[in-house]
Write an enzyme that holds these catalytic residues in place. Structure first.
Site, PDB file in Angstrom:
ATOM      1  N   ASP A  74       0.863  -1.176   0.000  1.00  0.00           N
ATOM      2  CA  ASP A  74       0.000   0.000   0.000  1.00  0.00           C
ATOM      3  C   ASP A  74       0.905   1.234   0.000  1.00  0.00           C
ATOM      4  O   ASP A  74       1.473   1.598   1.035  1.00  0.00           O
ATOM      5  CB  ASP A  74      -0.891   0.028   1.238  1.00  0.00           C
ATOM      6  CG  ASP A  74      -1.939  -1.068   1.268  1.00  0.00           C
ATOM      7  OD1 ASP A  74      -1.699  -2.142   0.675  1.00  0.00           O
ATOM      8  OD2 ASP A  74      -2.980  -0.876   1.923  1.00  0.00           O
ATOM      9  N   LYS A  91      -6.869   3.536  -2.886  1.00  0.00           N
ATOM     10  CA  LYS A  91      -7.199   3.490  -1.462  1.00  0.00           C
ATOM     11  C   LYS A  91      -7.384   4.912  -0.952  1.00  0.00           C
ATOM     12  O   LYS A  91      -6.619   5.808  -1.306  1.00  0.00           O
ATOM     13  CB  LYS A  91      -6.079   2.772  -0.721  1.00  0.00           C
ATOM     14  CG  LYS A  91      -6.167   2.764   0.789  1.00  0.00           C
ATOM     15  CD  LYS A  91      -4.990   1.965   1.359  1.00  0.00           C
ATOM     16  CE  LYS A  91      -4.855   2.136   2.861  1.00  0.00           C
ATOM     17  NZ  LYS A  91      -3.675   1.417   3.400  1.00  0.00           N
ATOM     18  N   LYS A 149     -10.185   0.496  -1.899  1.00  0.00           N
ATOM     19  CA  LYS A 149     -10.040   0.219  -0.466  1.00  0.00           C
ATOM     20  C   LYS A 149     -10.408   1.462   0.337  1.00  0.00           C
ATOM     21  O   LYS A 149      -9.872   2.545   0.102  1.00  0.00           O
ATOM     22  CB  LYS A 149      -8.611  -0.210  -0.145  1.00  0.00           C
ATOM     23  CG  LYS A 149      -8.367  -0.468   1.344  1.00  0.00           C
ATOM     24  CD  LYS A 149      -6.969  -1.012   1.588  1.00  0.00           C
ATOM     25  CE  LYS A 149      -6.644  -1.093   3.068  1.00  0.00           C
ATOM     26  NZ  LYS A 149      -5.284  -1.630   3.331  1.00  0.00           N
TER      27      LYS A 149
END
Length: 239
Positions: free
Chosen positions: A101, A164, A194
């Site tokens: 991430d 995300k 996300k």
């Protein structure tokens, strides 16, 4: 493979929600013992993964648990150079991470310099080719709608697998339904979305899923899922 949320009219069950949670501990004071407890709790709750800082790798994952290891990169500011982010990501994968991430340079997105955002993501993507999953944190609470769209388009162009919302550490806030919906509309079915930062209850999780989220970043997973087991809860990561 489609990443769209289920069209079922029935609300997602706690078990279904657990299956898309990245169970997260990113506090700077986290110890090896804290991360061991995080892994045990993730297995107990049936979450998709654990998400930790790079320095906590490698992790011991129980055989047969199916638990995925996610790690953050360029976290939390995103103000690292692309070379540093790429090296951090590559080392993390070498130490056992399945997913990365990464945080974009949010200032570049604010300046609408999306070519820079794309190049930053592309550098990390080149360092961690598939099958490693790359999620791109855009810090959506800091961005206006045009900037969210531009950052998401850059992620698509650079070959990311997910966009995300948030690190969960920025004072501007975390995930919102509006941001998740806009991100989903921008990436379509090509990427996952996300939602992270402030997802604390089953209702929060269900709203994010309805808006288009296919993964959730949660530190307080036990409280969210309403689980009651013998495994001691881990400390909240503010995520």
């Amino acid at each position: 493979m489609s990443v769209s949320p289920s069209a079922s009219a029935s609300p997602a069950s706690p078990t279904e929600i657990a299956a898309i949670i990245d169970h997260t501990l990113l506090k700077p004071e986290a110890t090896d013992a804290d991360v061991e407890a995080l892994v045990a709790e993730a297995v107990d709750l049936g979450t998709y993964s654990v998400c930790v800082s790079p320095s906590m790798l490698p992790l011991e994952i129980p055989a047969g648990s199916g638990l995925t290891i996610a790690v953050v990169c360029g976290f939390p500011s995103g103000k690292h150079t692309s070379l540093v982010k790429a090296a951090e990501a590559a080392e993390s994968v070498a130490l056992g991470a399945d997913e990365v991430d990464m945080v974009i340079d949010v200032g570049a997105a604010k300046a609408k310099e999306f070519d820079r955002v794309e190049a930053d993501i592309a550098a990390v993507r080149a360092a961690i080719p598939h099958p490693t999953l790359l999620k791109v944190i855009i810090e959506s609470a800091v961005l206006d709608d045009d900037e969210i769209v531009g950052a998401c388009r850059a992620a698509v162009a650079a070959g990311a697998d997910f966009v995300k919302t948030s690190t969960g550490f920025h004072p501007a806030g975390g995930a919102t339904e509006h941001a998740v919906r806009l991100m989903r509309e921008t990436v379509g079915d090509a990427l996952g979305v996300k939602a992270s930062g402030g997802v604390r209850t089953l209702d929060d999780a269900r709203r994010m899923m309805a808006a288009g989220a296919t993964r959730l970043g949660v530190s307080g997973s036990r409280a969210l899922l309403g689980a009651d087991t013998a495994v001691a809860p881990t400390a909240s990561a503010g995520y």
